[in-house]
Write a protein that holds these residues in place. Structure first.
Motif, PDB file in Angstrom:
ATOM      1  N   ALA A   5       0.823  -1.201   0.000  1.00 20.71           N
ATOM      2  CA  ALA A   5       0.000   0.000   0.000  1.00 20.71           C
ATOM      3  C   ALA A   5       0.867   1.265   0.000  1.00 20.71           C
ATOM      4  O   ALA A   5       0.375   2.351  -0.289  1.00 20.71           O
ATOM      5  N   ALA A   6       2.156   1.125   0.294  1.00 21.90           N
ATOM      6  CA  ALA A   6       3.046   2.281   0.329  1.00 21.90           C
ATOM      7  C   ALA A   6       3.094   3.011  -1.014  1.00 21.90           C
ATOM      8  O   ALA A   6       3.350   4.212  -1.059  1.00 21.90           O
ATOM      9  N   LEU A   7       2.849   2.302  -2.101  1.00 26.64           N
ATOM     10  CA  LEU A   7       2.894   2.925  -3.429  1.00 26.64           C
ATOM     11  C   LEU A   7       1.589   3.640  -3.772  1.00 26.64           C
ATOM     12  O   LEU A   7       1.502   4.300  -4.795  1.00 26.64           O
ATOM     13  N   ALA A   8       0.583   3.478  -2.929  1.00 26.75           N
ATOM     14  CA  ALA A   8      -0.730   4.055  -3.221  1.00 26.75           C
ATOM     15  C   ALA A   8      -0.813   5.495  -2.719  1.00 26.75           C
ATOM     16  O   ALA A   8      -0.025   5.926  -1.886  1.00 26.75           O
ATOM     17  N   ASP A   9      -1.802   6.244  -3.229  1.00 29.55           N
ATOM     18  CA  ASP A   9      -2.029   7.616  -2.778  1.00 29.55           C
ATOM     19  C   ASP A   9      -2.892   7.645  -1.524  1.00 29.55           C
ATOM     20  O   ASP A   9      -2.859   8.617  -0.779  1.00 29.55           O
ATOM     21  N   SER A  10      -3.687   6.604  -1.345  1.00 30.66           N
ATOM     22  CA  SER A  10      -4.512   6.519  -0.143  1.00 30.66           C
ATOM     23  C   SER A  10      -4.677   5.047   0.210  1.00 30.66           C
ATOM     24  O   SER A  10      -4.583   4.184  -0.658  1.00 30.66           O
ATOM     25  N   THR A  11      -4.879   4.796   1.493  1.00 30.51           N
ATOM     26  CA  THR A  11      -5.091   3.420   1.936  1.00 30.51           C
ATOM     27  C   THR A  11      -6.290   3.396   2.862  1.00 30.51           C
ATOM     28  O   THR A  11      -6.433   4.264   3.728  1.00 30.51           O
ATOM     29  N   ALA A  12      -7.147   2.406   2.648  1.00 27.98           N
ATOM     30  CA  ALA A  12      -8.293   2.237   3.528  1.00 27.98           C
ATOM     31  C   ALA A  12      -8.364   0.776   3.940  1.00 27.98           C
ATOM     32  O   ALA A  12      -7.942  -0.108   3.187  1.00 27.98           O
ATOM     33  N   GLU A  13      -8.863   0.555   5.142  1.00 26.46           N
ATOM     34  CA  GLU A  13      -8.937  -0.807   5.655  1.00 26.46           C
ATOM     35  C   GLU A  13     -10.382  -1.261   5.729  1.00 26.46           C
ATOM     36  O   GLU A  13     -11.249  -0.537   6.235  1.00 26.46           O
ATOM     37  N   MET A  14     -10.623  -2.468   5.216  1.00 26.81           N
ATOM     38  CA  MET A  14     -11.948  -3.069   5.282  1.00 26.81           C
ATOM     39  C   MET A  14     -11.990  -4.031   6.456  1.00 26.81           C
ATOM     40  O   MET A  14     -11.102  -4.867   6.625  1.00 26.81           O
ATOM     41  N   ARG A  15     -13.027  -3.884   7.301  1.00 25.47           N
ATOM     42  CA  ARG A  15     -13.256  -4.817   8.402  1.00 25.47           C
ATOM     43  C   ARG A  15     -14.743  -5.041   8.530  1.00 25.47           C
ATOM     44  O   ARG A  15     -15.489  -4.089   8.715  1.00 25.47           O
ATOM     45  N   ASP A  16     -15.155  -6.281   8.427  1.00 23.03           N
ATOM     46  CA  ASP A  16     -16.582  -6.615   8.549  1.00 23.03           C
ATOM     47  C   ASP A  16     -17.458  -5.692   7.723  1.00 23.03           C
ATOM     48  O   ASP A  16     -18.506  -5.231   8.199  1.00 23.03           O
ATOM     49  N   GLY A  17     -17.018  -5.396   6.488  1.00 25.63           N
ATOM     50  CA  GLY A  17     -17.847  -4.613   5.587  1.00 25.63           C
ATOM     51  C   GLY A  17     -17.763  -3.108   5.768  1.00 25.63           C
ATOM     52  O   GLY A  17     -18.396  -2.364   5.031  1.00 25.63           O
ATOM     53  N   ARG A  18     -16.978  -2.662   6.743  1.00 31.17           N
ATOM     54  CA  ARG A  18     -16.842  -1.213   6.953  1.00 31.17           C
ATOM     55  C   ARG A  18     -15.463  -0.769   6.502  1.00 31.17           C
ATOM     56  O   ARG A  18     -14.449  -1.393   6.840  1.00 31.17           O
ATOM     57  N   LEU A  19     -15.432   0.325   5.744  1.00 32.22           N
ATOM     58  CA  LEU A  19     -14.180   0.835   5.177  1.00 32.22           C
ATOM     59  C   LEU A  19     -13.745   2.078   5.942  1.00 32.22           C
ATOM     60  O   LEU A  19     -14.517   3.020   6.081  1.00 32.22           O
TER      61      LEU A  19
END
Ligand code: ADP
Ligand code: MG
Length: 230
Positions: free
Chosen positions: A210-224
């Motif tokens: 994810a370091a190469l991305a402009d943004s990172t989001a985490e998915m957990r139990d359907g919630r971002l």
């Protein structure tokens, strides 16, 4: 270059039937990706990452919420209109490179190009140019069994780009690769995002990528949840 998001999910809910109950696969998911932006989605297995891509790719209609592609809410479109929009605006890279065993690399791309009604000559020139760009200049005549896993994934990415999409959706492109090859695929995704100014969403199980991305989001139990923003 437009700064409006090419892809915008707002308040997206998706449930699957599960025995007598339901599974909340996506719960109030918001995601917005602009041209030239690479958004990474991380999260454990079963958290809803592929469901998010299925909704963004218009393959699954969410139970509620909106999915905007180029400013159009695709949840309101007919099946036929969504299929046309997929061809014109979306590039999709699934986890498994589902290449046709009997076709060589350039033909894999030509099938997609012909579906879009391009002339054979233009399509071939563009296909060869794309294979070159993804590092497969010498592999145009090779069939899937003559390619490595990483090379097959590169063909898969080139094929997703043949229609000059506005939005590129990529599901765990490194899942079947060792770390070094996975990292090379990630660098390639960064490069094509910049070069073609696509709005790219990439699902990865490896937060390091994810370091190469402009943004990172985490998915957990359907919630971002956003982790970092550029
Ligand atoms: P991930 O890609 O993060 O592993 P998925 O989006 O595939 O997660 O799955 C999210 C949840 O939805 C999981 O609990 C999974 O078992 C369930 N699920 C996925 N696809 C279906 C389906 N077609 N029918 C029923 N349940 C599904
Ligand atoms: Mg998945």
């Amino acid at each position: 270059m437009s700064n409006a998001p090419s892809l915008a999910l707002n308040g997206v809910h998706l449930e699957y039937p599960d025995g007598t109950g339901t599974i909340n696969a996506l719960d109030s998911v918001d995601l917005s990706v602009r041209p030239g932006q690479l958004a990474a989605i991380v999260g454990p297995s079963g958290s809803g990452k592929s469901s998010l891509l299925a909704v963004a790719s218009t393959l699954i209609r969410p139970d509620s919420g909106s999915v905007g592609i180029g400013g159009v809410d695709v949840t309101r479109l007919s099946e036929r209109a969504r299929a046309a929009l997929r061809r014109e605006k979306l590039g999709i890279v699934f986890q498994q490179p589902n290449l046709l065993a009997s076709l060589n690399a350039v033909e894999q791309l030509l099938i997609s190009a012909q579906l879009r009604g391009e002339s054979a000559k233009t399509a071939r020139q563009r296909a060869i140019g794309l294979l070159d760009l993804v590092g497969l200049a010498d592999c145009a005549g090779k069939r899937p069994h003559q390619l490595s896993g990483g090379q097959r994934q590169r063909v898969n990415i080139a094929r997703a780009l043949i229609g000059a999409p506005d939005v590129l959706l990529v599901d765990e492109p490194t899942a079947a690769l060792d770390h070094e090859r996975g990292a090379a695929i990630m660098r390639l995704l960064r490069k094509v995002t910049d070069e073609f100014q696509v709005a790219a969403v990439m699902v990865t199980h490896d937060i390091e990528f994810a370091a190469l991305a402009d943004s990172t989001a985490e998915m957990r139990d359907g919630r971002l949840t956003a982790l970092a923003a550029a």
